[in-house]
Design a protein around this motif. Structure first.
Motif, PDB file in Angstrom:
ATOM      1  N   ALA A   1       0.829  -1.207   0.000  1.00 46.46           N
ATOM      2  CA  ALA A   1       0.000   0.000   0.000  1.00 46.46           C
ATOM      3  C   ALA A   1       0.861   1.253   0.000  1.00 46.46           C
ATOM      4  O   ALA A   1       0.603   2.203  -0.734  1.00 46.46           O
ATOM      5  CB  ALA A   1      -0.916  -0.001   1.213  1.00 46.46           C
ATOM      6  N   VAL A   2       1.895   1.262   0.813  1.00 49.45           N
ATOM      7  CA  VAL A   2       2.724   2.453   0.902  1.00 49.45           C
ATOM      8  C   VAL A   2       3.433   2.718  -0.414  1.00 49.45           C
ATOM      9  O   VAL A   2       3.506   3.851  -0.887  1.00 49.45           O
ATOM     10  CB  VAL A   2       3.751   2.300   2.049  1.00 49.45           C
ATOM     11  N   THR A   3       3.939   1.657  -1.030  1.00 51.16           N
ATOM     12  CA  THR A   3       4.642   1.840  -2.294  1.00 51.16           C
ATOM     13  C   THR A   3       3.714   2.278  -3.399  1.00 51.16           C
ATOM     14  O   THR A   3       4.010   3.157  -4.181  1.00 51.16           O
ATOM     15  CB  THR A   3       5.262   0.504  -2.732  1.00 51.16           C
ATOM     16  N   MET A   4       2.580   1.635  -3.412  1.00 51.44           N
ATOM     17  CA  MET A   4       1.688   1.782  -4.547  1.00 51.44           C
ATOM     18  C   MET A   4       1.046   3.150  -4.557  1.00 51.44           C
ATOM     19  O   MET A   4       0.744   3.718  -5.602  1.00 51.44           O
ATOM     20  CB  MET A   4       0.641   0.689  -4.375  1.00 51.44           C
ATOM     21  N   LYS A   5       0.872   3.675  -3.385  1.00 55.47           N
ATOM     22  CA  LYS A   5      -0.005   4.830  -3.246  1.00 55.47           C
ATOM     23  C   LYS A   5       0.455   6.000  -4.098  1.00 55.47           C
ATOM     24  O   LYS A   5      -0.323   6.616  -4.814  1.00 55.47           O
ATOM     25  CB  LYS A   5      -0.020   5.230  -1.780  1.00 55.47           C
ATOM     26  N   LYS A   6       1.709   6.261  -4.054  1.00 54.50           N
ATOM     27  CA  LYS A   6       2.198   7.452  -4.719  1.00 54.50           C
ATOM     28  C   LYS A   6       1.952   7.404  -6.219  1.00 54.50           C
ATOM     29  O   LYS A   6       1.495   8.355  -6.817  1.00 54.50           O
ATOM     30  CB  LYS A   6       3.690   7.574  -4.432  1.00 54.50           C
ATOM     31  N   TYR A   7       2.260   6.270  -6.790  1.00 56.92           N
ATOM     32  CA  TYR A   7       2.148   6.193  -8.244  1.00 56.92           C
ATOM     33  C   TYR A   7       0.715   5.989  -8.690  1.00 56.92           C
ATOM     34  O   TYR A   7       0.266   6.549  -9.686  1.00 56.92           O
ATOM     35  CB  TYR A   7       3.029   5.060  -8.767  1.00 56.92           C
ATOM     36  N   VAL A   8       0.030   5.212  -7.935  1.00 55.01           N
ATOM     37  CA  VAL A   8      -1.358   4.959  -8.301  1.00 55.01           C
ATOM     38  C   VAL A   8      -2.164   6.241  -8.246  1.00 55.01           C
ATOM     39  O   VAL A   8      -2.983   6.536  -9.109  1.00 55.01           O
ATOM     40  CB  VAL A   8      -1.955   3.896  -7.359  1.00 55.01           C
ATOM     41  N   GLU A   9      -1.880   7.044  -7.256  1.00 55.44           N
ATOM     42  CA  GLU A   9      -2.623   8.286  -7.124  1.00 55.44           C
ATOM     43  C   GLU A   9      -2.485   9.156  -8.336  1.00 55.44           C
ATOM     44  O   GLU A   9      -3.388   9.914  -8.685  1.00 55.44           O
ATOM     45  CB  GLU A   9      -2.128   9.060  -5.907  1.00 55.44           C
ATOM     46  N   GLU A  10      -1.342   9.092  -8.937  1.00 55.93           N
ATOM     47  CA  GLU A  10      -1.160   9.935 -10.103  1.00 55.93           C
ATOM     48  C   GLU A  10      -1.743   9.331 -11.349  1.00 55.93           C
ATOM     49  O   GLU A  10      -2.087  10.034 -12.278  1.00 55.93           O
ATOM     50  CB  GLU A  10       0.328  10.179 -10.320  1.00 55.93           C
ATOM     51  N   ASN A  11      -1.828   8.031 -11.353  1.00 58.94           N
ATOM     52  CA  ASN A  11      -2.264   7.405 -12.588  1.00 58.94           C
ATOM     53  C   ASN A  11      -3.773   7.308 -12.705  1.00 58.94           C
ATOM     54  O   ASN A  11      -4.315   7.445 -13.791  1.00 58.94           O
ATOM     55  CB  ASN A  11      -1.694   5.986 -12.674  1.00 58.94           C
ATOM     56  N   VAL A  12      -4.426   7.039 -11.613  1.00 57.03           N
ATOM     57  CA  VAL A  12      -5.851   6.744 -11.734  1.00 57.03           C
ATOM     58  C   VAL A  12      -6.651   8.016 -11.864  1.00 57.03           C
ATOM     59  O   VAL A  12      -6.203   9.098 -11.532  1.00 57.03           O
ATOM     60  CB  VAL A  12      -6.358   5.930 -10.528  1.00 57.03           C
ATOM     61  N   SER A  13      -7.849   7.834 -12.325  1.00 53.00           N
ATOM     62  CA  SER A  13      -8.703   8.994 -12.506  1.00 53.00           C
ATOM     63  C   SER A  13      -9.230   9.455 -11.158  1.00 53.00           C
ATOM     64  O   SER A  13      -9.114   8.776 -10.144  1.00 53.00           O
ATOM     65  CB  SER A  13      -9.871   8.638 -13.418  1.00 53.00           C
ATOM     66  N   GLN A  14      -9.792  10.624 -11.190  1.00 49.12           N
ATOM     67  CA  GLN A  14     -10.266  11.226  -9.953  1.00 49.12           C
ATOM     68  C   GLN A  14     -11.304  10.360  -9.257  1.00 49.12           C
ATOM     69  O   GLN A  14     -11.267  10.137  -8.054  1.00 49.12           O
ATOM     70  CB  GLN A  14     -10.859  12.599 -10.284  1.00 49.12           C
ATOM     71  N   THR A  15     -12.237   9.875 -10.046  1.00 52.53           N
ATOM     72  CA  THR A  15     -13.299   9.097  -9.423  1.00 52.53           C
ATOM     73  C   THR A  15     -12.761   7.781  -8.885  1.00 52.53           C
ATOM     74  O   THR A  15     -13.191   7.317  -7.832  1.00 52.53           O
ATOM     75  CB  THR A  15     -14.427   8.824 -10.420  1.00 52.53           C
TER      76      THR A  15
END
Lengths: 790, 196
Positions: free
Chosen positions: A331-345
């Motif tokens: 979760a900690v690793t993924m969060k940063k990149y996922v946040e930027e990649n996924v759409s707002q919703t």
């Protein structure tokens, strides 16, 4: 039975529950004389006629078919209703932690089930707990962990969480073993290993549960991170220890344990821990990589996030590594990149779904705890229970004060004694301890009931007594100024000074250990982001979106009367006071209230986390409001001819200063919303903002295009610069309007500041999210860290 | 700040600055790094634009004024010594400062008086030594949400000035300002822990 929990307003769920249980009881009593079986052939319920079983029945009742999901749903619903009631009451959430409420609800349900002699559905056994109930809770903790402060304090956190858990577990276990040796207490059959296992499970703390209670005491950031970090890692470590010790118990009779085994146990502990983290990181990267490609099917993005996290947990568990640490690291690793990649919703969905899942899990565990409480399988042993409680407190105190004494030597900003007291007192046990106790195998632990009883007592004590008193304790330790009423003068000046202090703190920035973070950041920017972050096309024009936003805001504000001409454009016409009026005390009091309620809040620097709820968006609204007002003020002033509305003489400096947007496309100051700090990105966004700022309705289309071109320019000036000192490109590049138009990903203009310029850290949690809240179409969360591209 | 640069950077004129502001060497070095980090074009000084790039200041109601306080007397650039001098106002007060201070030396920048003076200048924009009712109204307007009406703001301003004004001139002088805040723990309110 009356309504015992405070804040519960509606009696309907109780009636519903009672009816359901009575109905089920009645049904089951009718159908089979030997208790409610789970597998009942449907259709064999009450018949409207003689129960020969040969007629088609018109109306039937079959409860057993749905019993398990029905009751589970009812429990969850009940807990939710209780939470609603809890939060409707103004003062309760600040008085006691929400776990109190959940426990009370659980006890109530337990009482009902016990009272009606109903057999509760077997929701909790070892498999269900470890496979289904535990991962969401841990995932949520890991995902909402603010990364930057976590990594800054990681040394202290690891030292404290890791060693603290060990010290506590072993200490409590050994002390209890010594107590058990005393014949008088009748505990001689509890051997060392069993005590150690008990020690490991009772040392699993859940301090995050109390965070909400003293949030408003402005706990400083490192302290906050210690508590959060401990909660995160503690579960994992306790479970690892628990499993190892259970394996020991299964393996040998305790006399034949050799030092080799102990060493093997230690080695296994380390491998399990580190291996779990390693697994988690790998899965985190993989899932981040996959979200890079999901722009066309954003509906499955939450699915990917959850499935990969869960997969990391399961894979780690397959290899007997620590699944908890794996899912946390993922979760900690993924969060940063996922946040930027996924759409707002998708981002919002992920957040809410995570909260929901963890909340459901925890509710179920607490309900089960309640059911166990009100039951017949208790074994009460005064000595054991009493000493357990005493040792829990004692060992926690020992571990806090010694471990922090050591780690303070190495910290730039050591923890004060007051901080340590708070950490000591926040050692509240929670669902984790209970689950581990409940799942003790009875074959190996003949006195399991005693353990469960003791665990329950500790949990009740810590949650209720410590949970309720920690608030006043923290406030007391904070040595706040006396509560006497301040004059309006003082209130105003105090608030001004708070804002001033927050502003200067922002100017100073965040200080941390530079070198390591620098290196990691460079590595991150150079390689990781290129692989893991997607590049994509703008979905709509920044300009038109901004216009839309502003229009909406303007409409809203006009409706609430805020944009009336008097609010902004009458600075010079403020009349001199027409004599001092005599004001009655009530007037003064009401004035003061008005002031207190309506003044802007000071920006909180420490992240705030609530385990049971997502933060309300008031800070966002406030930030938006401030930004829009500043813009408007500046626009007014510029229209009036370069004089600031607050009456400074329109001196040379002001004119030159404000004329930037008109003379050349330098990054002008714009209404102050020129946030965003990174090297080239900064000029990009502030430039674009400056352009928007002067974007009055009279702008021509051509100029709009110029604006767009300028904004695209920035995207080109990155890439190779990252290895350099990270400073901005020379201003001359800003004037290269005619560059080729590379597709520009629309960015929110208002980023939280990234104070670490050198290292380019992008935590979005420090600053309050400024005004880009509605930019949903762009799919960017306003809190999002600054976006970078290749 | 490259990976090797931070150690090599020397603070120019460090001793003089330290004597004047009282910062420790480590803090001064950190501030220097911060200064250079904010200095976006490596100009060697900070302009308003550099400070405006701090996003958190943009959502601070007093952000503009705070930035202005770094540029006294209408200057356009802030050099490092001036930058540090402003921040020195927020240094926590050491207890031993007050006792053994040499009366011949000028008051340290982080004394209570100087802190108050710094706060005072946020109100008093025309630098006439007094907060007029108009200036008070401006500040109030900045700090309060949009749902408060103009009349309410004006009455609050009137009350504020009235409470503090002793000589009846309709404005709050610095002394009156100080007096109205005598019960407040300014030393703690306007100190930032990391600026030791």
């Amino acid at each position: 039975m009356g309504i015992q929990a405070p804040g519960l307003l509606s009696p309907w769920p109780w009636l519903l529950l009672l009816v359901a249980l009575r109905g089920s009881e009645a049904t089951s009593a009718l159908n089979k004389p030997t208790g409610p079986p789970a597998q009942q052939a449907p259709g064999a319920g009450l018949a409207s006629g003689p129960a020969l079983g040969e007629r088609i029945t018109v109306f039937e009742l079959d409860y057993d078919y749905v019993q398990v999901p029905y009751e589970v749903t009812l429990w969850i619903l009940l807990a939710s209703l209780a939470k609603i009631g809890f939060h409707l009451h103004h003062r309760l959430p600040g008085l006691m932690p929400e776990s109190c409420l959940l426990i009370i609800v659980g006890a109530l349900v337990g009482a009902i089930i016990f009272g009606t002699d109903h057999k509760s559905p077997p929701v909790m056994d070892s498999n269900i707990y470890f496979l289904y109930l535990l991962p969401p809770i841990v995932l949520e903790g890991g995902y909402f962990m603010p990364t930057r402060p976590f990594l800054e304090n990681i040394g202290s956190i690891l030292w404290w969480a890791g060693l603290g858990a060990l010290v506590n577990a072993l200490g409590i276990g050994l002390s209890l073993y010594l107590i058990c040796q005393i014949k008088a207490f009748g505990l001689s059959d509890v051997n060392l290993l069993q005590n150690l296992v008990f020690g490991s499970l009772i040392s699993a703390v859940d301090p995050v549960a109390v965070l909400a209670v003293f949030e408003e005491a402005r706990v400083n950031e490192p302290l906050y991170m210690m508590i959060f970090g401990e909660a995160l890692l503690n579960d994992g470590i306790s479970v690892v220890l628990y499993n190892i010790l259970i394996a020991f118990t299964k393996m040998h009779k305790f006399e034949s344990i050799e030092p080799v085994d102990v060493l093997a146990g230690c080695a296994r502990f380390i491998i399990v821990g580190v291996g779990g983290v390693f697994f988690g990181i790998i899965f985190g990267f993989v899932s981040a990589f996959i979200t890079r490609f999901t722009q066309n099917i954003s509906a499955i993005e939450p699915l990917i996030v959850f499935m990969f996290s869960y997969l990391s947990y399961l894979s780690a568990e397959t290899l007997y590594l620590s699944g908890i640490l794996a899912i946390t690291a993922c979760a900690v690793t993924m969060k940063k990149y996922v946040e930027e990649n996924v759409s707002q919703t998708s981002y919002t969905t992920i957040k809410y779904f995570m909260k929901m899942l963890s909340s459901v899990s925890e509710t179920l565990i607490f309900i089960f705890m309640g059911v166990s409480t009100v039951g017949k399988n208790h074994e009460w042993n005064w000595a054991f229970v009493g000493f357990t409680l005493a040792f829990c407190l004692l060992w926690r105190a020992i571990s806090v004060f010694t471990l922090f004494y050591v780690s303070n030597r190495f910290r730039t900003f050591p923890f004060s004694a007051k901080d340590q007291c708070i950490i000591f007192y926040s050692g509240v046990r929670g669902a984790g301890s209970f689950s581990l106790a409940f799942l003790l195998p009875l074959s190996l632990f003949p006195r399991k009931n005693m353990f469960v009883t003791a665990t329950l007592v500790v949990i009740y004590f810590t949650v209720f007594i410590q949970g309720i008193t920690i608030g006043p304790l923290v406030r007391y330790l904070d040595v706040k100024k006396t509560n006497k009423k301040e004059s309006i003068n003082e209130e105003l000046h105090i608030r001004l000074m708070d804002h001033l202090k927050a502003g200067i703190e922002d100017v100073c920035g965040q200080w941390s250990h530079y070198q390591v973070r620098d290196k990691f950041k460079k590595f991150d920017h150079k390689y990781l982001r290129k692989i893991l972050i997607r590049e994509n096309l703008p979905r709509s024009s920044i300009v038109s979106l901004y216009k839309k936003l502003e229009m909406k805001q303007a409409l809203e504000m006009a409706e609430t009367g805020a944009l009336s001409a008097s609010a902004f454009s009458r600075p010079h016409q403020a009349q001199p006071s027409q004599g001092t009026k005599r004001l009655s005390p009530e007037d003064v009091a009401s004035m003061r209230d008005l002031l207190t309620r309506n003044m802007y809040q000071v920006r909180q620097r420490t992240p705030s986390y609530n385990k049971y709820n997502l933060q309300p968006q008031t800070t966002e609204k406030q930030a938006k409001e401030i930004l829009i007002r500043r813009q408007n003020t500046l626009r007014e002033s510029m229209r009036k001819g370069h004089s600031l509305p607050w009456g400074t003489p329109a001196g040379a400096k002001n004119i030159r200063y404000l004329s930037f947007p008109y003379s050349r496309p330098r990054p002008a100051r714009g209404g102050g919303a020129a946030a965003a700090l990174e090297d080239a990105d900064s000029s990009d966004s502030e430039l674009s903002f400056a352009m928007f700022h002067e974007h009055s309705p009279a702008r021509s289309l051509q100029e709009r295009q110029r604006i767009q071109q300028i904004t695209t320019v920035k995207s080109l000036n990155r890439g190779g610069k990252l290895s350099s000192s990270g400073y901005q490109i020379s201003p001359s590049q800003e004037e290269h309007v005619g560059r080729s138009r590379k597709a520009l990903r629309p960015k929110p203009l208002f980023h939280p500041v990234d104070e670490e310029r050198e290292s380019g850290e992008e935590s979005g949690e420090e600053a309050s999210p400024p005004g880009a809240g509605q930019w949903a179409e762009h799919g960017r969360e306003p809190r999002r860290p600054l976006l970078r591209r290749k | 700040m490259g990976s090797g640069g931070s150690r090599a950077a020397q603070v120019p004129d460090a001793d003089r600055i330290r004597r004047e502001t009282g910062f420790s060497q480590a803090t001064l070095l950190r501030l220097y790094h911060r200064f250079r980090a904010l200095d976006s074009n490596k100009k060697g000084y900070l302009s308003r634009v550099d400070l405006q790039q701090i996003g958190a200041l943009a959502v601070n109601p007093l952000g503009d004024r705070i930035i202005d306080s770094f540029f006294p007397d209408g200057s356009l650039r802030v050099e490092f010594p001036d930058f540090v001098r402003v921040l020195a106002h927020f240094r926590p007060v050491d207890d031993e400062d007050t006792g053994t201070r040499d009366p011949m030396q000028p008051e340290p920048l982080n004394s209570r008086m100087n802190k108050l003076r710094f706060a005072f200048q946020l109100y008093d924009l025309d630098r006439d030594g007094k907060i007029s009712r108009h200036e008070m109204l401006q500040v109030l307007r900045l700090m309060v949400g949009v749902q408060v009406t103009e009349e309410q703001l004006e009455s609050i301003t009137d009350r504020t000035v009235q409470e503090a004004d002793e000589d009846g001139d309709g404005a709050v002088s610095f002394l009156e300002f100080t007096k109205s805040l005598e019960k407040m723990n300014i030393e703690q309110k306007m100190s930032i822990r990391i600026l030791k």
